[in-house]
Design a protein around this motif. Structure first.
Motif, PDB file in Angstrom:
ATOM      1  N   ILE A 193       0.798  -1.138  -0.100  1.00 38.33           N
ATOM      2  CA  ILE A 193      -0.056  -0.107  -0.189  1.00 38.33           C
ATOM      3  C   ILE A 193       0.929   1.340   0.044  1.00 38.33           C
ATOM      4  O   ILE A 193       1.916   1.360   0.993  1.00 38.33           O
ATOM      5  N   ARG A 219       2.470  -3.394   4.368  1.00 35.76           N
ATOM      6  CA  ARG A 219       1.658  -4.489   3.922  1.00 35.76           C
ATOM      7  C   ARG A 219       1.228  -5.049   5.218  1.00 35.76           C
ATOM      8  O   ARG A 219       1.799  -5.064   6.201  1.00 35.76           O
ATOM      9  N   THR A 226     -11.707  -9.074  -4.830  1.00 31.73           N
ATOM     10  CA  THR A 226     -10.624  -8.658  -5.416  1.00 31.73           C
ATOM     11  C   THR A 226     -10.781  -7.878  -6.745  1.00 31.73           C
ATOM     12  O   THR A 226     -11.459  -8.132  -7.499  1.00 31.73           O
ATOM     13  N   PRO A 251      -6.031  -0.220  -3.250  1.00 32.73           N
ATOM     14  CA  PRO A 251      -5.396  -0.217  -2.126  1.00 32.73           C
ATOM     15  C   PRO A 251      -5.046   1.034  -1.265  1.00 32.73           C
ATOM     16  O   PRO A 251      -4.401   1.740  -2.071  1.00 32.73           O
ATOM     17  N   ASP A 305      -7.329  -1.426   3.086  1.00 31.52           N
ATOM     18  CA  ASP A 305      -7.825  -2.114   2.075  1.00 31.52           C
ATOM     19  C   ASP A 305      -6.652  -2.316   1.330  1.00 31.52           C
ATOM     20  O   ASP A 305      -5.979  -1.405   0.675  1.00 31.52           O
ATOM     21  N   ASP A 306      -6.064  -3.758   1.450  1.00 34.62           N
ATOM     22  CA  ASP A 306      -4.994  -4.052   0.469  1.00 34.62           C
ATOM     23  C   ASP A 306      -5.461  -4.809  -0.767  1.00 34.62           C
ATOM     24  O   ASP A 306      -4.584  -5.331  -1.433  1.00 34.62           O
ATOM     25  N   GLY A 307      -6.803  -4.698  -1.088  1.00 39.79           N
ATOM     26  CA  GLY A 307      -7.188  -5.657  -2.365  1.00 39.79           C
ATOM     27  C   GLY A 307      -7.712  -6.891  -2.049  1.00 39.79           C
ATOM     28  O   GLY A 307      -8.380  -7.435  -2.815  1.00 39.79           O
TER      29      GLY A 307
END
Ligand SMILES: Cc1cc2nc3c(=O)[nH]c(=O)nc-3n(C[C@H](O)[C@H](O)[C@H](O)COP(=O)(O)OP(=O)(O)OC[C@H]3O[C@@H](n4cnc5c(N)ncnc54)[C@H](O)[C@@H]3O)c2cc1C
Length: 374
Positions: A67, A91, A174, A179, A199-201
């Motif tokens: 991110i 991360r 996803t 992100p 939100d990292d995807g």
């Protein structure tokens, strides 16, 4: 009675990392944790910052996508400040996987790890547990978190200032979001700290933290209120997990060690008072703790313990402790709007960038002077 060189109380990241390093030095190490499984009772979002990712060997398979963007919102949620880095800044880890990995690494190095064993007390090197036989230990390491019992029993310092944090975590569809790390400054829901959506995807973590005395309606209620329309939150596509716990924010404790034992991680107050990040500090401090412990046990020289000095570390936290006090002083939505407005200016953006993307979460504490002595 079983006799060990080192008894580590707590199989969080601090305890497991310290145990591994000590077992690698041919010491007999036993770790106990009251949790029956390291996948349960998780108390962290698991955001690792760039500096930790650079300095420690965390397996890529347990880290989510990187991110680079942070959005800072005032209480009105209007016109967030966007800060973008040209580097991968954060991360989010799969914490059950990472704890399992650390458990395996400590065991492979030779440490004995017993889960479902609650530390009760220790005196004169004899450590007692609830429902398990006592163990005789030359040295005890308190890695038992923010409310450390070991600290009390060893007459070391204890944490006195806390935030409390809670979050929900769930998978998301996803490829449907960008992100980002959304941070909301709003003392109505997170007095003294932030509400966040990261939100990292793959997953969304939606959480709040603040001073417990100022959360009159209770953290669970405030979290549900925040989560209902939190900025950047995507809908869950799977089970929703809840996490939470105390966060010590008074800075590293002064008295961290004596000939009977020492403290690491949250038990030592090793959390950035400003960002409330404790994962980098717990890994960094564990390295020094293991070096000092091994040198002390090899030589029997108690003066080596002076290298594990909370007072010296604390001195490097003055700026962050001051900023924590300022943050705690933002008590009304109007003050929070004004604070975010200040961050929009050039100096404000530079400060926010330094805090969010800088390298200063915890001082580097090299073991060289200790090794030179031992
Ligand atoms: C909601 C929340 C979100 C957070 N998010 C982040 C983040 O994203 N990034 C970050 O850098 N920091 C974060 N932090 C802080 C960070 O998680 C902690 O600083 C870090 O996990 C501390 O690790 P530790 O090993 O010292 O303690 P812990 O992980 O708390 O481990 C202590 C262990 O000791 C065990 N224990 C306690 N008492 C006993 C006993 N009597 N007998 C046996 N075992 C015992 C517990 O079961 C536990 O396993 C967060 C904290 C909270 C509360």
């Amino acid at each position: 009675m079983q006799t060990v060189d080192v008894l580590v109380v707590g199989a969080g990241l601090a305890g497991l990392h310290t145990a591994r390093l000590l077992a690698q030095q041919d010491l007999t190490v036993s770790v106990v944790d009251r949790r029956r499984s390291l996948s349960s009772g998780i108390r962290t979002t698991g955001i690792f910052v760039r500096r930790t990712l650079d300095d420690f060997d965390l397996p890529d398979r347990f880290l989510g996508p990187a991110i680079r963007d942070v959005l800072l919102y005032p209480p009105s949620r209007q016109f967030p400040i966007r800060l973008s880095s040209d580097r991968d800044e954060y991360r989010v880890a799969d914490m059950p996987g990472l704890y399992q990995h650390a458990h395996h690494a400590a065991r492979s190095a030779g440490a004995q790890i017993r889960l479902g064993v609650r530390y009760d007390n220790a005196s004169h090197g004899v450590v007692r547990f609830a429902g398990a036989s006592p163990v005789k230990a030359r040295f005890i390491i308190g890695a038992d978190g923010a409310y450390s019992r070991v600290a009390r029993d060893l007459n070391l310092d204890v944490n006195r200032r806390f935030l409390v944090g809670a979050e929900i975590v769930h998978p998301i569809a996803t490829g449907t979001t960008t992100p980002a790390f959304h941070c909301v400054v709003d003392p109505r829901i997170a007095p003294g700290y932030l509400g966040w959506v990261i939100d990292d995807g793959l997953h969304a973590h939606v959480g709040i933290a603040g001073y417990p005395h100022a959360m009159r309606t209770g953290i669970r209620h405030l979290l549900d209120r925040f989560a209902a329309d939190a900025p950047g939150r995507a809908a869950p596509t799977g089970p929703v997990e809840r996490r939470g716990g105390p966060i010590p924010v008074g800075g590293v404790l002064r008295r961290l060690a004596n000939p009977a034992g020492l403290l690491v991680g949250d038990a030592a107050g090793a959390v950035s008072p400003l960002t409330a990040g404790g994962l980098d500090p717990c890994l960094r401090l564990s390295e020094l703790a293991a070096t000092v412990t091994a040198a002390y046990l090899r030589s029997g020289d108690p003066s080596i313990l002076r290298h594990y000095d909370g007072q010296a570390l604390r001195a490097r936290f003055r700026g962050r402790l001051l900023l924590r006090r300022l943050f705690a002083g933002v008590r009304s939505p109007a003050a929070a709007e004004a604070a975010v407005t200040l961050l929009r200016g050039r100096t404000g953006r530079a400060l926010a960038t330094r805090i969010l993307f800088g390298d200063g979460s915890f001082p580097d504490i090299g073991p060289e002077p200790v090794l030179a002595r031992a």
